[in-house]
Design a protein around this motif. Sequence first.
Motif, PDB file in Angstrom:
ATOM      1  N   MET A 374       0.826  -1.197   0.000  1.00 28.34           N
ATOM      2  CA  MET A 374       0.000   0.000   0.000  1.00 28.34           C
ATOM      3  C   MET A 374       0.866   1.256   0.000  1.00 28.34           C
ATOM      4  SD  MET A 374      -3.336   0.777   2.369  1.00 28.34           S
ATOM      5  CE  MET A 374      -4.293  -0.503   1.545  1.00 28.34           C
ATOM      6  N   LEU A 375       2.001   1.194   0.673  1.00 29.04           N
ATOM      7  CA  LEU A 375       2.944   2.315   0.618  1.00 29.04           C
ATOM      8  C   LEU A 375       3.458   2.510  -0.804  1.00 29.04           C
ATOM      9  CD1 LEU A 375       5.038   1.683   3.873  1.00 29.04           C
ATOM     10  CD2 LEU A 375       3.272   3.414   3.523  1.00 29.04           C
ATOM     11  N   PHE A 376       3.770   1.409  -1.477  1.00 33.01           N
ATOM     12  CA  PHE A 376       4.221   1.503  -2.861  1.00 33.01           C
ATOM     13  C   PHE A 376       3.126   2.085  -3.752  1.00 33.01           C
ATOM     14  CE2 PHE A 376       7.656  -1.594  -1.838  1.00 33.01           C
ATOM     15  CZ  PHE A 376       8.700  -0.915  -2.443  1.00 33.01           C
ATOM     16  N   ALA A 377       1.871   1.747  -3.467  1.00 26.62           N
ATOM     17  CA  ALA A 377       0.761   2.278  -4.266  1.00 26.62           C
ATOM     18  C   ALA A 377       0.579   3.771  -4.046  1.00 26.62           C
ATOM     19  CB  ALA A 377      -0.529   1.539  -3.927  1.00 26.62           C
ATOM     20  N   LEU A 378       0.880   4.253  -2.847  1.00 28.93           N
ATOM     21  CA  LEU A 378       0.701   5.660  -2.529  1.00 28.93           C
ATOM     22  C   LEU A 378       1.759   6.547  -3.181  1.00 28.93           C
ATOM     23  CD1 LEU A 378      -0.260   5.502   1.259  1.00 28.93           C
ATOM     24  CD2 LEU A 378      -1.669   6.431  -0.586  1.00 28.93           C
ATOM     25  N   VAL A 379       2.950   6.007  -3.410  1.00 27.82           N
ATOM     26  CA  VAL A 379       4.044   6.833  -3.945  1.00 27.82           C
ATOM     27  C   VAL A 379       3.693   7.432  -5.313  1.00 27.82           C
ATOM     28  CG1 VAL A 379       6.435   6.823  -4.739  1.00 27.82           C
ATOM     29  CG2 VAL A 379       5.836   5.725  -2.576  1.00 27.82           C
ATOM     30  N   PRO A 380       3.275   6.643  -6.308  1.00 30.63           N
ATOM     31  CA  PRO A 380       2.919   7.275  -7.592  1.00 30.63           C
ATOM     32  C   PRO A 380       1.679   8.149  -7.505  1.00 30.63           C
ATOM     33  CG  PRO A 380       2.378   4.936  -7.628  1.00 30.63           C
ATOM     34  CD  PRO A 380       3.178   5.176  -6.390  1.00 30.63           C
ATOM     35  N   MET A 381       0.852   7.935  -6.474  1.00 24.45           N
ATOM     36  CA  MET A 381      -0.347   8.770  -6.298  1.00 24.45           C
ATOM     37  C   MET A 381       0.002  10.135  -5.725  1.00 24.45           C
ATOM     38  SD  MET A 381      -3.110   7.305  -7.385  1.00 24.45           S
ATOM     39  CE  MET A 381      -4.477   8.040  -6.492  1.00 24.45           C
ATOM     40  N   ALA A 382       1.271  10.363  -5.415  1.00 28.35           N
ATOM     41  CA  ALA A 382       1.678  11.656  -4.858  1.00 28.35           C
ATOM     42  C   ALA A 382       1.315  12.797  -5.802  1.00 28.35           C
ATOM     43  CB  ALA A 382       3.184  11.662  -4.578  1.00 28.35           C
ATOM     44  N   PHE A 383       1.380  12.546  -7.094  1.00 22.53           N
ATOM     45  CA  PHE A 383       1.070  13.589  -8.072  1.00 22.53           C
ATOM     46  C   PHE A 383      -0.232  13.306  -8.829  1.00 22.53           C
ATOM     47  CE2 PHE A 383       5.679  13.831  -7.459  1.00 22.53           C
ATOM     48  CZ  PHE A 383       5.800  15.163  -7.114  1.00 22.53           C
TER      49      PHE A 383
END
Length: 478
Positions: A374-383
Motif C-alpha cells: 500500500m505504501l508503494f501504491a501511494l508513492v505514484p499517487m503523490a502527483f
Amino acid sequence: MEALDTLLLSRIQFAANISFHILFPTITIALGWVLFFFRVRFSQTSDEKWMAAYRFWVKIFALSFAMGVVSGITMSFQFGTNWPGFMETVGNIAGPLLAYEVLTAFFLEAVFIGIMLFGFNRVPGWLHMLATGLVAFGTTMSAFWIIVLNSWMHTPQGFEMIDGVAHATSWWEIIFNPSMPYRFAHMMLASFLTVAFLVAGVSALRRLMGDNSRSVKTMLKVGLCMGAVLIPAQIFMGDMHGLNTKEYQPAKVAAMEGNWETRGNVPLVLFAMPNEETRSNDFEIGIPGLASLILTHHWDGEVQGLNDFVAEDGTILHPPVAPVFWSFRVMVGTGMAMLVLSWAAVFVMWRRRAMHEVSPTSHWLASEGLPKWMLFALVPMAFSGWVATLAGWYTTEIGRQPWLVQGVMTTEMAVAEVPAPMVAGTLAGYLIAYALLLFAYISVIIYLSRKAARGDDAPANDMIHSGKAQVDIMTPAE
C-alpha cells in the motif's frame, strides 16, 4: 492557412504555459493552510513532530511558490504577445480583476512570506503563526480572483458591449457570475486533494526509505484522512458544477458525455471512440439512462446533443469532442482511484489500530503501519492531484471552444497576427524549459525526502535549543 497554424500553435503554447503554471498554485493554495494547521498544532501541544512536519513541508511550499510566481509572469506576457484581441475587447473587466489579485494577494504574500520561511527563531511564535496564516489567506485570495475572471469568461454577465468593447455595468454580477461559486469550490477542493495525496505519497516514500519518525507517521495519517474526507465532497461538488455547466454551456456537457443527439434516457458512456466525421461513437460501451439520471435526476431526462450546435451553413459551434470526452474520463477515473486508495488505507490503519489495542504484542499489527504494497501504491499517487487537475482544466477550457468569452468573442478573434514559425520556436523553447524545470522540481522533492529519511534535516527542536527560542515559542499557557 498561416493564420490557422498561428491560431493552433498559439493555443498549444497557451495550454503548455497554463498547464505548467497551474501545477504549483494547486499545491501552494492548500499547502499554506496545511502548514498553518501544523503550526497551530505545535503551538497547542508543543509536540515537536508538528514542527518537524512544518519545517519539511515549508521547503516544498517555498519551492512551489517560486515556481508558480516565475511561470505566472510568463502567463501574463501572453496576453500581449499571443492574444492582444482579448485585452482589447474585455480588458475593462479582465484588467481590474487581475489588479485586485495583486492588491489583495501578492502584496500580502510578499510582506509575510519572508517571516513564514525564515522566522522560526527570529520572531515571536504568535507572529510566525500569523504570518503563515496570512500567506495561506493570500494564496486563497489569488485563486479567488483568477477563478472569478475565468468563470466570467465562461458565464459572462454584468457588462455591455459598446463599439465592440466590453464595459462593466455591475461588478457584483461580474464577480459573482453564475459559475463562479461552483468553479471556486471545485478548484479549492482540487487543491486540497492534490496536497493530501502529495503529503501521503511523499510520507509513504519516506517510510519506504526507512523513516519511522513520529512526524512522518503523522503526516501520512493527515494526508490520507484529508483525502478520504474530501474526495466525496469533491464528487458532490463536481455533480453540482456539472448541473451548472449543463444550464449555461450545454455543448460542453454534450462533448463530455459523447452525446450526439438530443434525447432522453441518455447512457453514461464508459468507453467510446468519438467520431466527428460520422457524428457518432464507435465501440460504445455505456450504462443506459445513467447520464440522464446524473444530469437531470430522471432516468428519461432529456439532454441536448452535439448536433444541436451545428449552424445551418455547417459551422461547428461545439468543442472538439475527443479531447473533452477523454480528459473528463481521466479526471473522473483519477478521482475514483483517489477514493478507493484513501478509503482502503484509512480502513487498514483503523483496523490495525483496533487489533493492536486487543493484541498489543503482535508486531505486524503496529497501530500506525500500512502494508508495504500500500505504501508503494501511494508513492505514484503523490502527483495524482496534478493529473486530475490538468484533466479537469482541459475539460473546462477545451470545452468552451470555439469561444474565448462565451457568446462574446471567439478564440480566433483574439489571436495575434504573427508568423507561425515564430510561435513554433517559442513553443519549443517553453516545452524544453518546462520539462527540465519539472524534472528538477520532482528531483528536489525526492532529495529532500531522502535527506529527511536519513535524519540529516535540521532538527525540529532547534528552536528550543536556540538562545532566542525561549520567548519565541507560543505555548498553550499563552
